[in-house]
Design a protein around this motif. Structure first.
Motif, PDB file in Angstrom:
ATOM      1  N   GLY A  32       0.825  -1.206   0.000  1.00  0.00           N
ATOM      2  CA  GLY A  32       0.000   0.000   0.000  1.00  0.00           C
ATOM      3  C   GLY A  32       0.851   1.244   0.000  1.00  0.00           C
ATOM      4  O   GLY A  32       0.863   2.008   0.953  1.00  0.00           O
ATOM      5  N   GLU A  33       1.574   1.428  -1.083  1.00  0.00           N
ATOM      6  CA  GLU A  33       2.514   2.537  -1.136  1.00  0.00           C
ATOM      7  C   GLU A  33       2.374   3.265  -2.462  1.00  0.00           C
ATOM      8  O   GLU A  33       2.446   2.645  -3.537  1.00  0.00           O
ATOM      9  CB  GLU A  33       3.933   1.974  -1.030  1.00  0.00           C
ATOM     10  CG  GLU A  33       4.965   2.907  -1.621  1.00  0.00           C
ATOM     11  CD  GLU A  33       6.350   2.713  -1.092  1.00  0.00           C
ATOM     12  OE1 GLU A  33       6.803   1.572  -1.060  1.00  0.00           O
ATOM     13  OE2 GLU A  33       6.960   3.726  -0.726  1.00  0.00           O
ATOM     14  N   PRO A  34       2.219   4.583  -2.431  1.00  0.00           N
ATOM     15  CA  PRO A  34       2.144   5.336  -3.687  1.00  0.00           C
ATOM     16  C   PRO A  34       3.362   5.042  -4.557  1.00  0.00           C
ATOM     17  O   PRO A  34       4.479   5.013  -4.062  1.00  0.00           O
ATOM     18  CB  PRO A  34       2.158   6.795  -3.214  1.00  0.00           C
ATOM     19  CG  PRO A  34       1.681   6.767  -1.805  1.00  0.00           C
ATOM     20  CD  PRO A  34       2.131   5.448  -1.246  1.00  0.00           C
ATOM     21  N   ASP A  35       3.127   4.819  -5.859  1.00  0.00           N
ATOM     22  CA  ASP A  35       4.280   4.706  -6.765  1.00  0.00           C
ATOM     23  C   ASP A  35       4.768   6.097  -7.160  1.00  0.00           C
ATOM     24  O   ASP A  35       5.831   6.247  -7.728  1.00  0.00           O
ATOM     25  CB  ASP A  35       3.920   3.875  -8.005  1.00  0.00           C
ATOM     26  CG  ASP A  35       2.879   4.551  -8.880  1.00  0.00           C
ATOM     27  OD1 ASP A  35       2.019   5.284  -8.322  1.00  0.00           O
ATOM     28  OD2 ASP A  35       2.918   4.383 -10.103  1.00  0.00           O
ATOM     29  N   LEU A  36       3.990   7.114  -6.835  1.00  0.00           N
ATOM     30  CA  LEU A  36       4.406   8.491  -7.103  1.00  0.00           C
ATOM     31  C   LEU A  36       5.577   8.852  -6.188  1.00  0.00           C
ATOM     32  O   LEU A  36       5.680   8.352  -5.070  1.00  0.00           O
ATOM     33  CB  LEU A  36       3.239   9.454  -6.826  1.00  0.00           C
ATOM     34  CG  LEU A  36       1.962   9.179  -7.620  1.00  0.00           C
ATOM     35  CD1 LEU A  36       0.821  10.047  -7.104  1.00  0.00           C
ATOM     36  CD2 LEU A  36       2.193   9.407  -9.106  1.00  0.00           C
ATOM     37  N   ASP A  37       6.447   9.721  -6.684  1.00  0.00           N
ATOM     38  CA  ASP A  37       7.548  10.179  -5.847  1.00  0.00           C
ATOM     39  C   ASP A  37       7.101  11.386  -5.006  1.00  0.00           C
ATOM     40  O   ASP A  37       6.110  12.042  -5.307  1.00  0.00           O
ATOM     41  CB  ASP A  37       8.748  10.556  -6.720  1.00  0.00           C
ATOM     42  CG  ASP A  37       9.309   9.348  -7.449  1.00  0.00           C
ATOM     43  OD1 ASP A  37       9.392   8.270  -6.833  1.00  0.00           O
ATOM     44  OD2 ASP A  37       9.652   9.486  -8.646  1.00  0.00           O
ATOM     45  N   THR A  38       7.872  11.659  -3.968  1.00  0.00           N
ATOM     46  CA  THR A  38       7.569  12.811  -3.116  1.00  0.00           C
ATOM     47  C   THR A  38       7.645  14.102  -3.948  1.00  0.00           C
ATOM     48  O   THR A  38       8.593  14.285  -4.709  1.00  0.00           O
ATOM     49  CB  THR A  38       8.588  12.872  -1.960  1.00  0.00           C
ATOM     50  OG1 THR A  38       8.539  11.640  -1.246  1.00  0.00           O
ATOM     51  CG2 THR A  38       8.275  14.030  -1.025  1.00  0.00           C
TER      52      THR A  38
ATOM     53  N   ASN B  53      14.976  10.043  -5.780  1.00  0.00           N
ATOM     54  CA  ASN B  53      13.639   9.640  -5.322  1.00  0.00           C
ATOM     55  C   ASN B  53      13.657   8.359  -4.482  1.00  0.00           C
ATOM     56  O   ASN B  53      12.769   7.510  -4.609  1.00  0.00           O
ATOM     57  CB  ASN B  53      12.687   9.490  -6.514  1.00  0.00           C
ATOM     58  CG  ASN B  53      12.342  10.838  -7.114  1.00  0.00           C
ATOM     59  OD1 ASN B  53      11.978  11.772  -6.399  1.00  0.00           O
ATOM     60  ND2 ASN B  53      12.475  10.952  -8.425  1.00  0.00           N
ATOM     61  N   THR B  55      12.590   7.738  -1.775  1.00  0.00           N
ATOM     62  CA  THR B  55      11.671   8.253  -0.751  1.00  0.00           C
ATOM     63  C   THR B  55      10.586   7.237  -0.421  1.00  0.00           C
ATOM     64  O   THR B  55       9.570   7.583   0.172  1.00  0.00           O
ATOM     65  CB  THR B  55      11.007   9.547  -1.249  1.00  0.00           C
ATOM     66  OG1 THR B  55      10.302   9.257  -2.472  1.00  0.00           O
ATOM     67  CG2 THR B  55      12.041  10.630  -1.524  1.00  0.00           C
ATOM     68  N   HIS B  56      10.808   5.982  -0.826  1.00  0.00           N
ATOM     69  CA  HIS B  56       9.784   4.955  -0.603  1.00  0.00           C
ATOM     70  C   HIS B  56      10.128   4.075   0.599  1.00  0.00           C
ATOM     71  O   HIS B  56      11.241   4.118   1.112  1.00  0.00           O
ATOM     72  CB  HIS B  56       9.613   4.139  -1.888  1.00  0.00           C
ATOM     73  CG  HIS B  56       9.141   4.990  -3.038  1.00  0.00           C
ATOM     74  ND1 HIS B  56       7.812   5.163  -3.344  1.00  0.00           N
ATOM     75  CD2 HIS B  56       9.831   5.757  -3.926  1.00  0.00           C
ATOM     76  CE1 HIS B  56       7.697   5.988  -4.378  1.00  0.00           C
ATOM     77  NE2 HIS B  56       8.906   6.377  -4.753  1.00  0.00           N
ATOM     78  N   TYR B  57       9.135   3.291   1.061  1.00  0.00           N
ATOM     79  CA  TYR B  57       9.305   2.430   2.241  1.00  0.00           C
ATOM     80  C   TYR B  57      10.656   1.716   2.250  1.00  0.00           C
ATOM     81  O   TYR B  57      10.968   0.976   1.318  1.00  0.00           O
ATOM     82  CB  TYR B  57       8.246   1.325   2.261  1.00  0.00           C
ATOM     83  CG  TYR B  57       6.932   1.691   2.910  1.00  0.00           C
ATOM     84  CD1 TYR B  57       6.879   2.250   4.169  1.00  0.00           C
ATOM     85  CD2 TYR B  57       5.730   1.435   2.252  1.00  0.00           C
ATOM     86  CE1 TYR B  57       5.651   2.559   4.760  1.00  0.00           C
ATOM     87  CE2 TYR B  57       4.500   1.742   2.835  1.00  0.00           C
ATOM     88  CZ  TYR B  57       4.470   2.301   4.088  1.00  0.00           C
ATOM     89  OH  TYR B  57       3.272   2.605   4.676  1.00  0.00           O
TER      90      TYR B  57
END
Lengths: 377, 377
Positions: A32-38, B53, B55-57
């Motif tokens: 459940g993690e956005p694939d969009l970057d910050t 990027n 910035t993910h889990y």
């Protein structure tokens, strides 16, 4: 504590996903993690914090400028009247949830968790020492039935968690559900409600109803929020809790003993998050939702159209398989991984996360369709 | 858990320092935080992670590249043979300490804490449910006396914390102290030792002896480390624990339930920390140590010359005041704040932190000197 840790397991979502990590062909609809970057604005604020050498100890409660900005946003959005004394900065919603449970629960108290619900609630509640009581919402189309809730609640029920939009179902709680909870709260003054609101900026149909509208129980609400989903910041690990200052004071002590504080750079970056218009994210997820929903309907699955978040939760009862067997067979034979419903406390369903690129979604759903066809013939 | 939280207090260091925050004239020698900024190389690595990027889990255990780099450093430095399965990334040493205590302790076990020692150990141990047994080291010049240790240890003693260099005394444990601990460990197979090693790069005289040299008890050592002090990264909140993989597995579960993981940006930045030569920091602190030590001697205080860390711990018994009264009066009348020894479990001393600019140190010590003179006349 040692014995409590022994009893819990690594997150089912993570461990199920890990089963297939050696398979290069696997497509994942699991996390459940956005694939969009910050967003760039937030990254730029982090760089400025680095240039300004804001690399020293933050206050344990969180940086005042961030807590002020949060109070302003929350007061504007929810017609509230918060001061910064009612806000603590946490290492994501995960810490916010466990601080909430640990400050509410002790031995001989209990917590009600609606199922299906987020995997970690049960293990976090076990660590807190409270008894877990599960409220099945499947037969009420993922809503809260007042009688069923009353059957579980007693004077020792100190907490109930509500997640709307919901993970894994993507449903939102109706006003009728919230009215039911409100009436039960009036009868049980010990009952606090933890609102896991991390998906509340992703609602696709109507306005989101919230328990915060009932002002006379406002001092028994703990609101857990994070920038992770709303601003595509999962890796930054930052969130916050809103609660009465007497509860925040207890959380403060615990938080200091757990981790001293949250990264100062991340905190300064998060102030900029409130200047980002995230409407493009919501529009993007809505498009994917519409596509995934229609594909599941077209392949003959019984499924609700999700009203929020970025999950969809089709019913697989007709295949007469456990949700684990369904997901495992689909992954090993058709190379698409989903999460078995049992990890959310409910058999008969699987969860698909649709925050993946459209091309991946299309290919993954093609594979799922072939699997479903193979089961139907 | 709720009842355990009630019993603990906000950190004495933070709350004592907070007493004077409205006083613009106050000079602080209170917080154990480098005044140096984080080295540019580490900040540049954080910016690169943002540009890439990342910035993910992160994985809950920590990013593999960082765990590998840590293993390489530790193996080279301590002639060790660690794999990444023996390393978990934590939110600073604070989380490393509580993960260590929580995986070792349960009801009906106990932990031995040498005093004077870091303030947070006692509250963290209380939260873990273990009984706290204090080992006074004052009369042994801050070393471990084998007989006194044996008098406290039994089969239910599951943990002992050693901090060398020590906060607040700046002392390092001699080989004789470590030999004593080793012999006691041989007689008590349940006894694990938590090494709080966060100051181990700041040792000013000879090589630092370590319990890690005894290979036959190596599987009962938990090493808590952080980049906070060694790399002037207190605000980033990153550290790690080295322990047998069976213990790391338990910490992994707990860590996931506490916070899901540590900021991915911070983790990528920390890989670069191993490429920074921090000799300039040590040289800088050593210069300040020499200055502060000489000033305290010159004003007639009984004090050990610290061998490491960035604290000095003069004896104030001759003034016949409690350490709180001494520090409070000095702060209110002479505008220099130090931490009362009682917050580290030992009366008769105050702690000065000397990681402040030389100009501030000079002025603060001038004020302290006037205070000491006023008490002597």
């Amino acid at each position: 504590m040692k014995s409590k840790i022994k009893k819990i397991q690594i997150s089912g979502i993570r461990s199920f996903t890990g089963l297939f990590k050696e398979d290069p062909q696997m497509l994942y609809l699991t996390i459940g993690e956005p694939d969009l970057d910050t967003p760039e604005l937030i990254k730029a604020a982090a760089k400025k914090a680095l240039d300004d050498n804001l690399t020293h100890y933050p206050p344990a409660l969180g940086i005042e400028a961030l807590r002020k900005r949060i109070a302003q946003y929350e007061n504007e959005t929810f017609d509230d009247d918060l001061s910064i004394d009612e806000i603590i900065i946490t290492n994501g919603a995960t810490e916010g949830l466990i601080l909430s449970m640990w400050t509410l629960l002790k031995e001989n108290t209990n917590i009600v968790l609606p199922t299906p619900g987020y995997t970690l609630y049960q293990s976090q509640a076990s660590l807190s020492g409270g008894e877990v009581r599960l409220l099945d919402t499947i037969s009420d189309n993922f809503q809260i039935d007042e009688d069923k809730l009353r059957a579980l609640v007693d004077e020792q029920t100190h907490a109930l968690i509500l997640t709307s939009p919901n993970n894994p179902s993507g449903e939102v709680l109706t006003q009728k559900s919230l009215d039911a909870v409100y009436r039960v709260m009036l009868d049980y003054p010990n009952l606090h409600v933890i609102l896991d609101d991390v998906y509340n900026t992703f609602v696709y149909e109507e306005d989101l109803a919230t328990l915060r509208a009932f002002k006379d129980i406002r001092d028994r609400l703990l609101i857990v929020q994070a920038f992770s989903k709303s601003h595509a910041m999962t890796g930054w690990r930052i969130g916050y809790v809103i609660a009465p200052s007497s509860i925040i004071d207890e959380m403060h002590k615990l938080h200091q003993n757990l981790m001293a504080g949250v990264s100062s750079i991340t905190q300064y970056a998060s102030i900029a998050a409130f200047d980002v218009d995230t409407a493009y994210m919501k529009a993007d997820y809505k498009k994917r939702r519409d596509y995934v929903y229609q594909r599941l309907v077209d392949m003959g699955l019984e499924v609700n159209k999700p009203k929020g978040a970025f999950y969809i939760f089709p019913n697989i009862e007709k295949f007469n398989m456990s949700s684990y067997d369904f997901a495992y067979q689909c992954a090993t034979e058709y190379k698409v991984a989903m999460i078995p419903g049992i990890y959310f406390g409910s058999e008969g369903f699987v969860r698909l996360s649709y925050c993946y690129a459209m091309s991946d979604l299309k290919e993954a759903l093609d594979r799922l369709e072939r699997f479903v066809e193979s089961l139907s013939t």
